[in-house]
Design an enzyme around this catalytic site. Structure first.
Site, PDB file in Angstrom:
ATOM      1  N   ASN A  30      58.131 -41.665 -15.254  1.00 29.79           N
ATOM      2  CA  ASN A  30      59.233 -41.946 -14.336  1.00 29.79           C
ATOM      3  C   ASN A  30      59.131 -41.236 -12.990  1.00 29.79           C
ATOM      4  O   ASN A  30      59.751 -41.662 -12.029  1.00 29.79           O
ATOM      5  CB  ASN A  30      60.553 -41.554 -15.022  1.00 29.79           C
ATOM      6  CG  ASN A  30      61.728 -41.561 -14.077  1.00 29.79           C
ATOM      7  OD1 ASN A  30      62.124 -42.602 -13.583  1.00 29.79           O
ATOM      8  ND2 ASN A  30      62.264 -40.386 -13.798  1.00 29.79           N
TER       9      ASN A  30
ATOM     10  N   ASP B  59      54.858 -30.052 -14.168  1.00 28.26           N
ATOM     11  CA  ASP B  59      54.622 -30.826 -12.946  1.00 28.26           C
ATOM     12  C   ASP B  59      53.611 -31.923 -13.287  1.00 28.26           C
ATOM     13  O   ASP B  59      52.505 -31.628 -13.746  1.00 28.26           O
ATOM     14  CB  ASP B  59      54.066 -29.919 -11.850  1.00 28.26           C
ATOM     15  CG  ASP B  59      53.902 -30.604 -10.497  1.00 28.26           C
ATOM     16  OD1 ASP B  59      53.716 -31.839 -10.471  1.00 28.26           O
ATOM     17  OD2 ASP B  59      53.939 -29.909  -9.469  1.00 28.26           O
TER      18      ASP B  59
ATOM     19  N   SER C 215      65.081 -34.486 -14.700  1.00 27.47           N
ATOM     20  CA  SER C 215      66.126 -33.597 -14.197  1.00 27.47           C
ATOM     21  C   SER C 215      67.153 -34.306 -13.323  1.00 27.47           C
ATOM     22  O   SER C 215      68.251 -33.789 -13.114  1.00 27.47           O
ATOM     23  CB  SER C 215      65.503 -32.429 -13.426  1.00 27.47           C
ATOM     24  OG  SER C 215      64.734 -32.899 -12.334  1.00 27.47           O
TER      25      SER C 215
ATOM     26  N   GLY D  18      60.297 -36.626 -15.094  1.00 25.10           N
ATOM     27  CA  GLY D  18      61.279 -36.728 -14.025  1.00 25.10           C
ATOM     28  C   GLY D  18      62.700 -36.771 -14.553  1.00 25.10           C
ATOM     29  O   GLY D  18      63.563 -37.459 -14.016  1.00 25.10           O
TER      30      GLY D  18
ATOM     31  N   TYR E  89      53.835 -44.348  -0.163  1.00 29.16           N
ATOM     32  CA  TYR E  89      54.635 -44.608  -1.361  1.00 29.16           C
ATOM     33  C   TYR E  89      54.369 -46.031  -1.862  1.00 29.16           C
ATOM     34  O   TYR E  89      54.120 -46.252  -3.055  1.00 29.16           O
ATOM     35  CB  TYR E  89      56.116 -44.433  -1.039  1.00 29.16           C
ATOM     36  CG  TYR E  89      57.045 -44.812  -2.169  1.00 29.16           C
ATOM     37  CD1 TYR E  89      57.321 -43.907  -3.196  1.00 29.16           C
ATOM     38  CD2 TYR E  89      57.656 -46.064  -2.210  1.00 29.16           C
ATOM     39  CE1 TYR E  89      58.174 -44.251  -4.239  1.00 29.16           C
ATOM     40  CE2 TYR E  89      58.509 -46.410  -3.249  1.00 29.16           C
ATOM     41  CZ  TYR E  89      58.761 -45.500  -4.259  1.00 29.16           C
ATOM     42  OH  TYR E  89      59.602 -45.855  -5.295  1.00 29.16           O
TER      43      TYR E  89
ATOM     44  N   SER F 168      58.045 -50.145  -8.430  1.00 25.34           N
ATOM     45  CA  SER F 168      59.035 -50.408  -7.391  1.00 25.34           C
ATOM     46  C   SER F 168      58.804 -51.829  -6.920  1.00 25.34           C
ATOM     47  O   SER F 168      57.736 -52.403  -7.159  1.00 25.34           O
ATOM     48  CB  SER F 168      58.847 -49.419  -6.231  1.00 25.34           C
ATOM     49  OG  SER F 168      59.556 -49.824  -5.078  1.00 25.34           O
TER      50      SER F 168
ATOM     51  N   GLN G  54      57.320 -46.487   4.479  1.00 26.38           N
ATOM     52  CA  GLN G  54      57.057 -45.941   3.147  1.00 26.38           C
ATOM     53  C   GLN G  54      55.605 -46.248   2.740  1.00 26.38           C
ATOM     54  O   GLN G  54      55.327 -46.576   1.595  1.00 26.38           O
ATOM     55  CB  GLN G  54      58.020 -46.539   2.117  1.00 26.38           C
ATOM     56  CG  GLN G  54      59.476 -46.241   2.358  1.00 26.38           C
ATOM     57  CD  GLN G  54      60.374 -46.792   1.262  1.00 26.38           C
ATOM     58  OE1 GLN G  54      59.934 -47.110   0.164  1.00 26.38           O
ATOM     59  NE2 GLN G  54      61.659 -46.921   1.557  1.00 26.38           N
TER      60      GLN G  54
ATOM     61  N   LYS H 159      52.686 -47.275  -5.398  1.00 28.47           N
ATOM     62  CA  LYS H 159      53.383 -48.137  -6.350  1.00 28.47           C
ATOM     63  C   LYS H 159      52.611 -49.431  -6.609  1.00 28.47           C
ATOM     64  O   LYS H 159      52.670 -49.982  -7.716  1.00 28.47           O
ATOM     65  CB  LYS H 159      54.799 -48.443  -5.845  1.00 28.47           C
ATOM     66  CG  LYS H 159      55.715 -47.223  -5.840  1.00 28.47           C
ATOM     67  CD  LYS H 159      55.849 -46.611  -7.223  1.00 28.47           C
ATOM     68  CE  LYS H 159      56.819 -45.455  -7.253  1.00 28.47           C
ATOM     69  NZ  LYS H 159      56.989 -44.866  -8.604  1.00 28.47           N
TER      70      LYS H 159
END
Length: 317
Positions: free
Chosen positions: A100, A73, A25, A23, A165, A152, A162, A169
């Protein structure tokens, strides 16, 4: 097996270490790669946006650092293996692997297409499992290493809007805990695993997330990316099992252990109020399937937009 005195657990800094950053970028990954390289680490950059990675590698090398960019990916196990292989071929080993990458799908659970929930799990959980697997195999072969997983505060406190997600996490935190115990049982004392747990942070993550809330993404009291980037860099030499970042994350973590139901209700109410404050936005899959070309930044610009919304004293909903 190499001498464990070279172990990152015995390092005082990252100079000379080889560190893989997925991750890389944008957001935390980009910021951590720049800071680690500036401190003398060799950085191996992985992300879907190969052109952005090449530009970042060129920026690092023009400043005197050492970088290798690999388009990949994390939801593809072969890509993850190829990233690890490239790091070893170029630098002989890697000392730290930073898992990450993370994507999100914002909205009420039933309003989000099931394909988007599945994609979140593919990236946030399966992608980190792929990274942990190749990293730990390499670490066990060389006798040392540090695995850093990006969790997180949602790893501890589930957050409304969320759901998948937060579930992913929570699984990341459990993954790290289990791996630490297995490494202990196997006698691998020089292999460390840590989970970083930030609060909401102003990075492009919010723009990249699929969004079915009907509103622009926002969250109360967003943290600056720099405090998380600094935590990632520290974790490369001082990893801990759980690393909350920022005062809200620390407070939420403590509160949830003492008053779990109340903390979850308060967090949900905060998320709901923030959604209602935001400007209207049409549903979007964001960048969860295809990357965006214009968001290769560290800061996401979310706080600036929130300030404009708040200054307007209530945008239309």
């Amino acid at each position: 097996m190499q001498n464990s005195t070279n172990s990152p657990s015995k390092r005082r800094d990252v100079a000379g270490a080889t560190i893989v950053v997925t991750g890389a970028s944008s957001g935390f990954g980009r910021g951590a790669a720049l800071k680690l390289a500036a401190q003398g680490a060799n950085v191996v950059l992985g992300a879907r946006r190969a052109a952005a990675l090449e530009a970042l590698a060129a920026e690092i090398e023009s400043a005197g650092g050492s970088a290798l960019a690999i388009g990949m990916d994390v939801s593809n196990a072969r890509d993850v293996g190829r990233l690890a292989q490239a790091a070893v071929q170029r630098f002989g080993r890697f000392d730290v692997w930073i898992n990450n990458v993370g994507i999100g799908a914002l909205g009420l659970f039933w309003d989000i297409p099931i394909e988007d929930h599945a994609r979140v799990i593919d990236v946030n959980l399966k992608g980190l499992i792929y990274g942990a697997h190749v990293a730990l195999r390499q670490f066990r072969e060389q006798g040392f290493g540090t695995l850093i997983n990006m969790g997180s505060i949602d790893s501890e406190v589930p957050l409304a809007y969320q759901t998948s997600y937060a579930a992913s996490k929570a699984a990341v935190l459990s993954l790290g805990r289990s791996l630490r115990e297995e490494l202990r049982l196997a006698g691998n004392e020089d292999i460390k695993v840590g989970t970083i747990m930030p609060w909401a942070v102003d990075t492009p993550w919010w723009t990249h997330a699929a969004n079915y809330t009907g509103h622009e993404p926002r969250m109360l009291a967003m943290d600056d990316p720099e405090i998380v980037i600094d935590a990632i860099v520290r974790a490369c030499v001082e990893p801990k099992e759980e690393m909350p970042v920022g005062w809200i994350s620390h407070a939420s973590n403590v509160s949830h252990h003492i008053f779990p139901d109340l903390t979850e209700r308060m967090s949900a109410n905060i998320a709901h109020r923030e959604v209602e404050k935001a400007s209207p936005l049409a549903p979007s899959t964001g960048a969860i399937y295809q990357p965006m070309t214009d968001t290769a930044t560290i800061d996401g610009g979310i706080r600036a937009r929130m300030k404009r919304e708040d200054d307007q004293d209530g945008p239309s909903k």
